[in-house]
Design an enzyme around this catalytic site. Structure first.
Site, PDB file in Angstrom:
ATOM      1  N   ASP A 262      -9.481   8.115  -8.364  1.00  0.00           N
ATOM      2  CA  ASP A 262      -8.613   7.110  -7.737  1.00  0.00           C
ATOM      3  C   ASP A 262      -9.421   5.872  -7.322  1.00  0.00           C
ATOM      4  O   ASP A 262     -10.668   5.907  -7.262  1.00  0.00           O
ATOM      5  CB  ASP A 262      -7.952   7.753  -6.504  1.00  0.00           C
ATOM      6  CG  ASP A 262      -6.560   7.202  -6.215  1.00  0.00           C
ATOM      7  OD1 ASP A 262      -6.256   6.094  -6.681  1.00  0.00           O
ATOM      8  OD2 ASP A 262      -5.798   7.888  -5.506  1.00  0.00           O
TER       9      ASP A 262
ATOM     10  N   ASP B 258       2.501   5.000  -9.023  1.00  0.00           N
ATOM     11  CA  ASP B 258       2.819   5.890  -7.904  1.00  0.00           C
ATOM     12  C   ASP B 258       4.315   6.082  -7.773  1.00  0.00           C
ATOM     13  O   ASP B 258       4.764   6.815  -6.902  1.00  0.00           O
ATOM     14  CB  ASP B 258       2.270   5.314  -6.591  1.00  0.00           C
ATOM     15  CG  ASP B 258       0.858   5.797  -6.316  1.00  0.00           C
ATOM     16  OD1 ASP B 258       0.344   6.618  -7.092  1.00  0.00           O
ATOM     17  OD2 ASP B 258       0.258   5.336  -5.321  1.00  0.00           O
TER      18      ASP B 258
HETATM   19  C1  DGJ Z   1      -3.021   6.966  -4.573  1.00  0.00           C
HETATM   20  C2  DGJ Z   1      -2.596   7.729  -5.787  1.00  0.00           C
HETATM   21  O1  DGJ Z   1      -1.988   6.885  -6.697  1.00  0.00           O
HETATM   22  C3  DGJ Z   1      -1.717   8.884  -5.360  1.00  0.00           C
HETATM   23  O2  DGJ Z   1      -1.221   9.551  -6.479  1.00  0.00           O
HETATM   24  C4  DGJ Z   1      -2.530   9.801  -4.505  1.00  0.00           C
HETATM   25  O3  DGJ Z   1      -3.574  10.360  -5.253  1.00  0.00           O
HETATM   26  C5  DGJ Z   1      -3.075   9.037  -3.310  1.00  0.00           C
HETATM   27  N1  DGJ Z   1      -3.759   7.846  -3.704  1.00  0.00           N
HETATM   28  C6  DGJ Z   1      -4.005   9.892  -2.504  1.00  0.00           C
HETATM   29  O4  DGJ Z   1      -4.564   9.207  -1.472  1.00  0.00           O
END
Ligand code: DGJ
Length: 692
Positions: A439, A496
């Site tokens: 991430d 997301d």
């Molecule tokens: C952002 C990501 O896009 C989510 O899927 C998740 O992993 C969160 N971060 C976790 O903090």
């Protein structure tokens, strides 16, 4: 001196470069394949007139336009000597190396050398081009464009991409007009807002027909792009690293590769070239023959509340629904009970996992699932042991504005990379882990190209030492998607947004570049956490089944009906994923703007599936026939509505597909189209086709 002429071609397209007097060449032709052309005649034929108010010759729009040759548009190189003087080279030919499908051209001016490379891939049709500069004396480099391509003239508009968190891949039309359309991404990452590409349709082009030219810059550190129409009407496209992201003097610099392609099959001709090239030439697969596993990701189920018994229960239920890989998301390390703390402290949290991750992983393995884990390596919370020990490892000023309460490690610092390597490698060594969700949840405090280079180096080292681990590129969803990061990863967390409606649109546009195999898509919670919408399980499941499928809701919320649908669609996906992985995703030209539809066509053309998603209510009362594409006109196809059972009472008529299969020719399917039953918005028809 006779003009120098180079011709690169594949079955689809030709690229012709001509250099006069030993100067940098211009691309004088890029388009449909030329056959039997007298190239010397072409070089002469390309010359344009001059008239009043112009110089006596047209300064060349070369692969790196030079200000010192009176080129009054944007130059391809902007550099300064250490003392600050502008450098305005006039490059002269040094050498050319020609391969079967490649070309490397070197030019020099004094101690400055410029090289451009071009390679055309005969199967995928992608042209990869890159520029390099080297200098005997250190110089400040403000801008170097990857080889500059001309843009078509019979084209009224171009499309680039905007976007945002939970709203990636928004296509933006821009009219062609005199002057510059500029993109300059200052975020230091690819960004939701700046997918680095441009599409240049000829007038009248559609998804399925017409000429389209496309370029993508494969770089994760933020790009700049300009599309310029000169006063004389000529048009150029430049892509490069965002300007001034090389703060220190350099003696050598390579642009990232630019990936260019011409299509005479509409946007789909570009899309399938990119999809194939990414899947077959860019991504390196740790397990090339292993089917893409169905994911379960626990983020939207538990967030930071990790409890071993609950996670085991969730895993058991996910496996029962068909999941094959369990991904433990954020919250397993440090003292990470929310997003204010612990990034950088990659030790397992003993409060949540007193016996380490072993008990969870063992349980997951007994369920025959593999185990994946979340990291956000480039980030550090000020509230972390590592920051307290090494505040100097963070990028930017100490009083900078934070993003999600976090700072960014300076990835150009070898000590930082060594530390991160050690932390990640320790977890990968201690446990049987086959997947990392990597991430990156904030923009940089300032854009600096060495940051992306440092990240690439860390990824490359981890991949060399743990070659069986797959990596997903995530950046608050789709904030880091480009061919540079994809050379090091195998999946993208596209967004997301697990809202199936949003996802339908994002997936549709992302398919201009991304194949199914790399595009993660999860079935989210009934009440979507990012939109508040409530969308039926059928739509949620089918939208995810159109890409690399996964689940991300808490399976304990599922009703029996929902679990049944999810099991059924997942089983369907497993039965089809192998051919779909290699299929082309073709965007259909839907007569009804409320319908977003695509056709996934098997490599051998023998079968396909159409996903027709109803994104809105229609203006007219009945569905308009949906035309298919890329079929054999004379072949006969058997068409079946996979989810007939989803027809509702308000569909009172008798379109054939509601009750029976139909057998028709490709010609009919492409020229007339399919009559589908009436349906509510936020539903999906799934149509399977087979060539007889
Ligand atoms: C952002 C990501 O896009 C989510 O899927 C998740 O992993 C969160 N971060 C976790 O903090």
């Amino acid at each position: 001196m006779k003009p120098q002429i180079w011709h690169l071609s594949d079955a689809r397209q030709s690229l012709v470069l001509v250099g006069e007097n030993g100067d940098l060449p211009q691309i004088i032709y890029w388009g449909a394949r030329l056959r039997g052309e007298d190239l010397a005649a072409l070089a002469r034929a390309h010359r344009m007139d001059v008239t009043g108010g112009m110089l006596d010759e047209n300064p060349p729009l070369s692969i790196c336009p030079e200000a010192a040759r009176s080129f009054s548009g944007q130059a391809g190189l902007k550099a300064r000597a250490l003392e600050g003087d502008l450098i305005r080279p006039r490059f002269k030919f040094v050498s050319a190396q020609e391969g079967d499908n490649s070309l490397a051209l070197t030019y020099a001016d004094g101690g400055l050398r410029y090289t451009a490379t071009f390679a055309i891939h005969p199967q995928t049709h992608i042209i990869t081009a890159q520029a390099s500069i080297s200098s005997d004396a250190p110089i400040y480099l403000d801008w170097l464009a990857a080889p500059v391509f001309p843009a078509p003239q019979l084209s009224d508009e171009m499309f680039d991409f905007a976007g945002r968190w939970i709203g990636e891949f928004q296509m933006q039309p821009h009219p062609w007009r005199a002057g510059i359309l500029a993109r300059d991404n200052r975020t230091g990452r690819t960004g939701h807002e700046h997918f680095p590409a441009i599409l240049l349709p000829a007038r009248g082009a559609t998804n399925c027909a017409g000429e389209v030219w496309a370029l993508h810059y494969g770089w994760s550190g933020g790009h700049a792009m300009l599309a310029e129409e000169l006063p004389d009407g000529r048009r150029q496209i430049q892509f490069g690293h965002a300007p001034q992201t090389e703060p220190a003097p350099i003696t050598a610099f390579d642009t990232a590769p630019i990936y260019a392609v011409f299509s005479d099959h509409g946007f789909n001709g570009c899309a399938t070239a990119y999809q194939r090239h990414l899947r077959d030439e860019i991504v390196t697969w740790p397990h090339p023959d292993r089917p893409r596993p169905v994911h379960y990701n626990c983020w939207e189920a538990v967030y930071f509340n990790h409890s071993l018994p609950e996670l085991k229960d969730i895993a058991t239920r996910a496996a029962d629904l068909g999941a094959e890989r369990f991904v433990l998301d954020d919250g397993w390390f440090g003292r990470r009970d929310d997003d204010t703390t612990s990034l950088g402290d990659w030790a397992i949290d003993p409060r949540k996992y007193p016996d380490g991750l072993g008990p969870l992983i063992d349980h997951i393995h007994t369920l025959k699932m593999t185990f994946g884990i979340w990291f956000e390596p480039e980030m550090v919370n000020p509230d972390s042991d590592i920051y307290r020990a090494h505040p100097d490892w963070a990028l930017g000023a100490t009083d900078q504005i934070l993003g999600r309460q976090q700072m960014v490690f300076d990835m150009s610092n070898a000590q930082v990379r060594e530390y991160l390597y050690g932390q990640i490698a320790a977890v990968l060594t201690a446990y049987d882990i086959d997947y990392i969700k990597w991430d990156h949840n904030r923009v940089l405090p300032h854009a600096d190209a060495s940051q992306a280079r440092g990240t690439y180096a860390l990824l490359d080292r981890l991949r060399a030492d743990f070659p069986r681990v797959e990596i997903e590129s995530c950046s608050s969803g789709g904030g880091r998607i480009d061919f540079g990061i994809m050379a090091r990863t195998q999946r993208v967390w596209l967004s997301d947004s697990n809202d199936a409606l949003e996802r339908l649109r994002i997936q549709h546009n992302a398919a201009l570049f991304l194949p199914m195999a790399v595009t993660g898509s999860h079935v989210g919670p009934r009440h979507c956490h990012t939109s508040g919408r409530v969308i039926g399980i059928e739509m949620r499941a089918w939208v995810a089944a159109a890409r690399h499928m996964g689940f991300e809701m808490d399976p304990r919320e599922l009703t029996d009906h929902e679990a049944g649908v999810l099991r059924d669609v997942t089983a369907w996906w497993k039965a089809n994923r192998d051919w779909m992985r290699r299929a082309d995703i073709l965007r259909l030209d839907s007569a009804d703007p409320a319908v977003i539809a695509e056709q996934q066509l098997a490599q051998d053309g023998g079968r396909f599936v159409v996903f027709a998603g109803k994104a809105d209510t229609s203006a007219q009362i009945l569905p308009r026939p949906l035309r298919l594409t890329a079929l054999e006109a004379d072949a006969r196809y058997r068409i079946r509505l996979r989810n007939k059972g989803d027809a509702i009472g308000l569909s009172r008529g008798a379109p054939l597909l509601k009750s029976d299969d139909m057998v028709v020719t490709g010609q009919y399917l492409m020229r007339q189209g399919i009559n589908l039953p009436w349906s509510f918005p936020l539903t999906m028809w799934v149509i399977e086709g087979e060539r007889l």
